[in-house]
Design an enzyme around this catalytic site. Sequence first.
Site, PDB file in Angstrom:
ATOM      1  N   GLU A  83       1.257  -1.356  -0.194  1.00 14.58           N
ATOM      2  CA  GLU A  83      -0.333  -0.148   0.213  1.00 14.58           C
ATOM      3  C   GLU A  83       1.014   1.389  -0.333  1.00 14.58           C
ATOM      4  O   GLU A  83       0.266   2.441  -0.287  1.00 14.58           O
ATOM      5  CB  GLU A  83      -1.009   0.042   0.643  1.00 14.58           C
ATOM      6  N   GLU A 114       7.683 -22.201   7.211  1.00 16.97           N
ATOM      7  CA  GLU A 114       8.012 -21.133   8.007  1.00 16.97           C
ATOM      8  C   GLU A 114       9.094 -22.313   9.185  1.00 16.97           C
ATOM      9  O   GLU A 114       9.715 -21.560  10.618  1.00 16.97           O
ATOM     10  CB  GLU A 114       6.944 -21.043   8.750  1.00 16.97           C
TER      11      GLU A 114
END
Length: 271
Positions: A83, A114
């Site tokens: 953004e 992960e």
Amino acid sequence: MTNKHKKITEAPSLYDRLEQMETMEIVSNINNEDKKVADAVGLVLPKIAQVVDQTAKRFEKGGRLFYIGAGTSGRLGILDASEIPPTFGMPHDRVIGLIAGGDRAIRKAVEFAEDDTQQAWKDLKEYDINDNDVLVGIAASGTTPYVLGGIEDAKAHGILTVGITNNPGSPLALQSDIPIEVNVGPEFLTGSTRMKSGTSQKMVLNMISTGVMIRIGRVKGNKMVNMQLSNTKLVDRGTRYLMEELGLDYEAAEKALKQYGSVKLAIDALK
């Protein structure tokens, strides 16, 4: 350090027999839990402010902000980073979000990605991360190996590290230079950290990136004067900013905006 006894993110929900609840009861109870999130974030504002100031200082010297995480935490970092160019007109390589398992993990979970303690540093090295930069590790549990490995390696290379976690006293909190420990309590659905924990992470990331952009001068008054004019809505918004700031009619403001390419440049040229 397992810290199992303190894992608030895995603690049993305050609610039970969810499947027997009326729908209105389900959404009301989720809403009641969500109301606790902003207060929990409120308790860590001094740490967030510290991160904003430290990051802005490094940004002025050309530094960057990196986010690393797995699953929901990784996706929220990427969301925040993505953004920044449209909202503040910054190049896309100044705030960078990385997720365990790479870009394909944004849409679909990559099994065991992960659990690799080495991978985050390999991912960061591709961007030539250095001590001008800031690394924010995001992990609700505070125990994600991908994030912990990245934080550890970054610290060893003199890079400022921040840990956003929902388990106070977790390994991520203990390893980070600036720990942001947001205790939102147990999730409505036990262990589902995409809920309150994820909401709190989104709020903290909003504060960090927006705060940094304000500190480095990408905002004027309360306006996004550097936003990219990448669609009709944003051109219209920019035009209205210029009408307000310069007293122009719509047509003249739109023409000036397109001529100069941003609200800020138009104001600087015409005021």
